[in-house]
Design a protein around this motif. Structure first.
Motif, PDB file in Angstrom:
ATOM      1  N   LEU A 188       0.831  -1.206   0.000  1.00 22.38           N
ATOM      2  CA  LEU A 188       0.000   0.000   0.000  1.00 22.38           C
ATOM      3  C   LEU A 188       0.869   1.261   0.000  1.00 22.38           C
ATOM      4  CD1 LEU A 188      -2.779  -1.110   2.507  1.00 22.38           C
ATOM      5  CD2 LEU A 188      -2.916  -1.015   0.032  1.00 22.38           C
ATOM      6  N   HIS A 192       0.966   4.262  -2.855  1.00 19.07           N
ATOM      7  CA  HIS A 192       0.891   5.669  -2.454  1.00 19.07           C
ATOM      8  C   HIS A 192       2.061   6.456  -3.050  1.00 19.07           C
ATOM      9  CE1 HIS A 192       1.179   9.207   0.175  1.00 19.07           C
ATOM     10  NE2 HIS A 192      -0.120   9.044   0.391  1.00 19.07           N
ATOM     11  N   ILE A 205      -7.026   5.058  -1.513  1.00 14.43           N
ATOM     12  CA  ILE A 205      -6.762   3.614  -1.618  1.00 14.43           C
ATOM     13  C   ILE A 205      -7.770   2.899  -0.735  1.00 14.43           C
ATOM     14  CG2 ILE A 205      -5.074   1.772  -1.334  1.00 14.43           C
ATOM     15  CD1 ILE A 205      -2.876   3.959  -1.457  1.00 14.43           C
ATOM     16  N   VAL A 207      -9.381  -0.342   1.017  1.00 17.24           N
ATOM     17  CA  VAL A 207      -8.930  -1.667   1.464  1.00 17.24           C
ATOM     18  C   VAL A 207     -10.088  -2.436   2.089  1.00 17.24           C
ATOM     19  CG1 VAL A 207      -6.518  -0.995   1.823  1.00 17.24           C
ATOM     20  CG2 VAL A 207      -8.137  -0.775   3.693  1.00 17.24           C
ATOM     21  N   LEU A 305       0.142   1.388   8.607  1.00 17.77           N
ATOM     22  CA  LEU A 305      -0.088   2.487   7.673  1.00 17.77           C
ATOM     23  C   LEU A 305       0.041   3.839   8.378  1.00 17.77           C
ATOM     24  CD1 LEU A 305      -3.099   1.110   5.577  1.00 17.77           C
ATOM     25  CD2 LEU A 305      -0.659   0.972   5.066  1.00 17.77           C
ATOM     26  N   VAL A 314      -6.130   6.347   2.819  1.00 17.43           N
ATOM     27  CA  VAL A 314      -6.601   4.958   2.868  1.00 17.43           C
ATOM     28  C   VAL A 314      -7.977   4.902   3.518  1.00 17.43           C
ATOM     29  CG1 VAL A 314      -6.115   2.621   3.693  1.00 17.43           C
ATOM     30  CG2 VAL A 314      -4.228   4.099   2.987  1.00 17.43           C
ATOM     31  N   CYS A 332      -7.143  -4.498  -2.158  1.00 14.15           N
ATOM     32  CA  CYS A 332      -7.031  -3.040  -2.222  1.00 14.15           C
ATOM     33  C   CYS A 332      -7.321  -2.544  -3.629  1.00 14.15           C
ATOM     34  CB  CYS A 332      -5.639  -2.582  -1.777  1.00 14.15           C
ATOM     35  SG  CYS A 332      -4.312  -3.128  -2.877  1.00 14.15           S
TER      36      CYS A 332
END
Length: 499
Positions: A188, A192, A205, A207, A305, A314, A332
């Motif tokens: 992830l 990014h 993003i 998830v 994250l 996210v 994702c």
């Protein structure tokens, strides 16, 4: 008449060879001879008229478009390498059985090839299944790899939205047994980094986790045999409204309205850590082993994250399903957010997506040995559509070559001197050009540099040759300086920052 008689005899020969089932090579050779004879005999107007177009869902790329594409590839590959990935390649087609049963309802989009030599083959649909086959075949249990190559889908193309039948994918995957969520979080983070570096606009993003989805389906009362088909229906929520998805579940997939409504209560939720905590307290969902396992690991993922500093982009989204059958854990999808600057004609939806697929390699291994994997794919064609539109709007001049210097002449009869110098530059690793004319006009040579964006011109003239110098001109500033002939390579390297 003699020519027509020869043509008729050649056609009869081809016919007889086919009837006698002669070797294919011999038939092909005689057919080629027949076509060649026809081309020579038939007048121009009788020749077949070809439709000059690319096949549906494909396109050509001009030098300018390729320059934009190379710029995007460079950003992506630099990021992959920064995270320690190595690259591989696999065949553009696979055994049909390798691809069958791996893509759920999307399997109908696989291009099957005609049996040409005793093997049923299909063009690869993505780079993930060939990667899993590669791991099983070579008994590899740990690798961090990227792969950039073309894939093929018998889809209904939407060219303006960057959806094609032949297109590139840029894949990054981590294979191996590791502690939970560390590789997933890095994937992830890489998404990014890439989308931030490309500067194509605000993005989010999304998830989710297939275990959470399957647990949710179970507590809502969906029969296990319908998990995958219902998953495919939920996956359409980013394109159509909930009411339409509900109608598909009830009308086409055979769910009761009550079960569909119960699913609707969950799949319309999105948020962050607070939503994860909320669902961990949900009286039904928390009692399902799969869902609880997925939620606890999702909470761990969000902690990583937070450390990576990307939490703002996210979103934990229960509508995210990704219809492919092989996902087993985290999934994702990165989507571009609409803004006033985004042209509706290049609204592209998902621009990256992936997830965890711990069981795919085991499907190919003779002993069923599993290799846990997590990865994602960047939708390069969709990103390219946006970049192309942005370049057109900004009227930015795109260089299509990397030429650093043009070797020019100020007078006639200096071709040999130009060729001698340009050869020295090439041998020294400098990107250089020379016009293919014996006596080009200096103005034309300077104009070529401006049009092509070449930054330097090395000008040779009779006076310069007598003085043992080369006149080096900066195309942008038009500043000129005489450089000793023996020092010209070093000076060009200094100005172009070459080692």
């Amino acid at each position: 008449m003699a020519e027509e008689e020869s043509l008729r005899k050649q056609a009869d020969l081809v016919r007889r060879l086919k009837q006698d089932k002669a070797p294919q090579e011999e038939i092909a050779e005689q057919v080629a001879k027949l076509l060649d004879m026809k081309a020579k005999i038939c007048p121009e107007e009788d020749r077949p008229k070809f439709v000059l177009k690319t096949p549906k869902g494909t396109r050509d790329y001009s030098p300018k478009q390729m320059a934009i594409r190379d710029r995007v590839f460079s950003v992506i590959i630099d990021c992959f390498k920064r995270h320690g990935a190595e690259t591989i390649d696999t065949p553009v087609f696979e055994l049909k059985e390798t691809l069958t049963g791996k893509y759920g309802e999307d399997s109908k989009l696989i291009y099957d090839l005609k049996d040409q030599g005793g093997e049923l083959l299909s063009l690869r649909y993505d780079l993930t299944v060939p990667f899993a086959r590669f791991l099983a075949m070579n008994k590899i249990t740990n690798i961090k790899r990227y792969h950039i190559a073309k894939v093929y889908r018998r889809d209904n193309p939407a060219m303006t939205k960057g959806r094609y039948r032949e297109f590139y994918q840029c894949d990054f995957d981590i294979a191996g047994q590791y502690d939970p969520m560390i590789p997933d979080a890095e994937c992830l983070k890489i998404i990014h980094e890439i989308l931030s570096a490309l500067q194509i606009g605000a993005f989010v993003i999304k998830v989710n986790d297939r275990r959470i989805l399957d647990g949710m389906f179970a507590v809502c009362g969906v029969p296990e045999s319908k998990f995958r088909s219902i998953c495919s229906a939920v996956d359409k929520l980013d394109k159509i409204a909930w009411d339409d998805v509900r109608s598909e579940m009830v009308g086409e997939k055979g769910l009761s309205p009550e079960i569909a409504d119960h699913i609707g209560e969950y799949v319309q939720l999105r948020g962050g850590l607070s939503l994860i905590e909320q669902l961990l307290q949900d009286p039904k969902l928390s009692q399902n082993k799969l869902a609880r396992e997925g939620l606890e690991e999702m909470k761990l993922l969000f902690e990583y994250l937070t450390i990576f500093g990307i939490l703002e982009q996210v979103s934990f989204d229960l509508s995210l399903a990704r219809g492919l059958d092989y996902y087993t854990g985290v999934i994702c999808e990165a989507v571009l957010q609409q803004s006033e600057q985004t042209d509706e004609s290049v609204s592209v939806g998902s621009i990256a997506g992936g997830g965890r697929y711990d069981g795919l390699v085991g499907m190919f291994d003779p002993k069923g040995r599993k290799v846990p994997c997590v990865g994602f794919s960047v939708g390069i064609e969709r990103i390219f559509s946006i970049m192309e539109q942005k370049v057109a709007a900004s009227e930015e001049k795109i260089r299509t070559t990397g030429t650093q210097v043009l070797v020019a002449s100020a007078q006639k009869k200096l071709l040999e001197e130009r060729l001698k110098l340009v050869s020295e530059l090439w041998d020294s690793g400098i990107k250089a050009e020379v016009l293919y004319k014996k006596n080009p006009k200096l103005l034309n040579q300077l104009q070529y540099c401006e049009e092509a964006g070449i930054p330097l011109v090395a000008i040779l003239g009779e006076q310069e040759l007598n003085d043992g110098v080369v006149k080096l001109r900066d195309v942008a500033t038009r500043e000129e300086v005489n450089v000793r002939r023996e020092g010209i390579i070093e000076e060009i390297k200094r100005r172009t920052c070459l080692p």
